[in-house]
Motif scaffolding. Structure first.
Motif, mmCIF file in Angstrom:
data_model
loop_
_atom_site.group_PDB
_atom_site.id
_atom_site.type_symbol
_atom_site.label_atom_id
_atom_site.label_comp_id
_atom_site.label_asym_id
_atom_site.label_seq_id
_atom_site.Cartn_x
_atom_site.Cartn_y
_atom_site.Cartn_z
ATOM 1 N N GLY A 36 0.803 -1.212 0.000
ATOM 2 C CA GLY A 36 0.000 0.000 0.000
ATOM 3 C C GLY A 36 0.836 1.262 0.000
ATOM 4 N N GLU A 37 2.019 1.201 0.586
ATOM 5 C CA GLU A 37 2.890 2.379 0.621
ATOM 6 C C GLU A 37 3.326 2.774 -0.782
ATOM 7 N N ARG A 38 3.581 1.788 -1.654
ATOM 8 C CA ARG A 38 3.961 2.125 -3.028
ATOM 9 C C ARG A 38 2.791 2.805 -3.748
ATOM 10 N N VAL A 39 1.578 2.329 -3.513
ATOM 11 C CA VAL A 39 0.392 2.943 -4.106
ATOM 12 C C VAL A 39 0.251 4.374 -3.609
ATOM 13 N N ARG A 40 0.327 4.573 -2.298
ATOM 14 C CA ARG A 40 0.194 5.908 -1.722
ATOM 15 C C ARG A 40 1.266 6.849 -2.251
ATOM 16 N N ALA A 41 2.508 6.362 -2.284
ATOM 17 C CA ALA A 41 3.625 7.199 -2.730
ATOM 18 C C ALA A 41 3.471 7.589 -4.200
ATOM 19 N N ARG A 42 3.051 6.648 -5.032
ATOM 20 C CA ARG A 42 2.923 6.980 -6.456
ATOM 21 C C ARG A 42 1.764 7.935 -6.696
ATOM 22 N N LEU A 43 0.644 7.744 -5.989
ATOM 23 C CA LEU A 43 -0.464 8.681 -6.131
ATOM 24 C C LEU A 43 -0.057 10.075 -5.650
ATOM 25 N N ALA A 44 0.713 10.143 -4.561
ATOM 26 C CA ALA A 44 1.212 11.433 -4.067
ATOM 27 C C ALA A 44 2.126 12.081 -5.106
ATOM 28 N N ALA A 45 2.966 11.286 -5.753
ATOM 29 C CA ALA A 45 3.850 11.820 -6.787
ATOM 30 C C ALA A 45 3.041 12.318 -7.985
ATOM 31 N N MET A 46 1.979 11.585 -8.341
ATOM 32 C CA MET A 46 1.113 12.022 -9.444
ATOM 33 C C MET A 46 0.461 13.367 -9.113
ATOM 34 N N LEU A 47 0.118 13.563 -7.853
ATOM 35 C CA LEU A 47 -0.411 14.862 -7.421
ATOM 36 C C LEU A 47 0.649 15.942 -7.600
ATOM 37 N N ASP A 48 1.845 15.678 -7.108
ATOM 38 C CA ASP A 48 2.945 16.647 -7.205
ATOM 39 C C ASP A 48 3.284 16.988 -8.654
ATOM 40 N N GLU A 49 3.197 15.992 -9.527
ATOM 41 C CA GLU A 49 3.521 16.179 -10.942
ATOM 42 C C GLU A 49 2.394 16.855 -11.717
#
Length: 165
Positions: A36-49
């Motif tokens: 789940g941490e990889r999912v959360r981190a990638r979604l957070a990165a998509m927000l930042d991007e």
């Protein structure tokens, strides 16, 4: 935007919404074979991007009993609208509050606030609270009531390398 295979799989897994469970990122991760941490981190990165604008709940107000939904529109003095809009946005019952350009002479309104209630009377009482807060800075207002539920969708895969929102 070019997406890798994980991005495409992640978007496909969440494009209809996160699962309604206690740990949604873990549930999505289990579908994708990652934690789940990889999912959360990638979604957070998509927000930042800027690939994703926001992640949030989109309630169906009608199913929650809020069947009177009115977009209240306000003609507020331009030199006060930003300050007052921040205060209106904090009021209970306001789900959206934003400034818009006037289209004179037909449309004098520059502040919009979506109000939700169980009756039009409840929405009107909320509008009265907004009017009191705006005070003499408000010259006119109206309430436009919803007559239909529009389908709300989030991020969708459009092509092999592109996304649309």
């Amino acid at each position: 935007m070019a997406l890798d295979d994980f991005d495409r799989a992640l978007i496909a897994a969440v494009q209809s919404g996160l699962p309604l469970v206690a740990r949604p990122y873990e549930a999505v991760g289990a579908m994708l074979g990652v934690d789940g941490e990889r999912v959360r981190a990638r979604l957070a990165a998509m927000l930042d991007e800027g690939l994703v604008r926001r992640i949030g709940a989109v309630p169906n107000h009608y199913r929650l009993g809020f069947t009177a939904n009115g977009m209240s529109v306000w003609d507020v003095a331009d030199d006060q609208v930003d300050t007052l809009a921040r205060q209106v946005a904090q009021l209970t019952g306001v789900s959206h509050c934003y400034r818009r350009t006037r289209h004179l002479p037909e449309w004098p309104y520059n502040l919009f606030a979506m109000l939700h209630g169980r009756s039009q009377g409840e929405v009107q009482r909320q509008a009265d609270v907004v009017a009191a807060l705006l005070g003499p800075a408000c010259r006119a207002h109206d309430i436009l009531y919803s007559t239909a539920i529009l389908k709300k969708t989030g991020l969708r895969l459009k092509g092999t390398n592109d996304v649309q929102d």
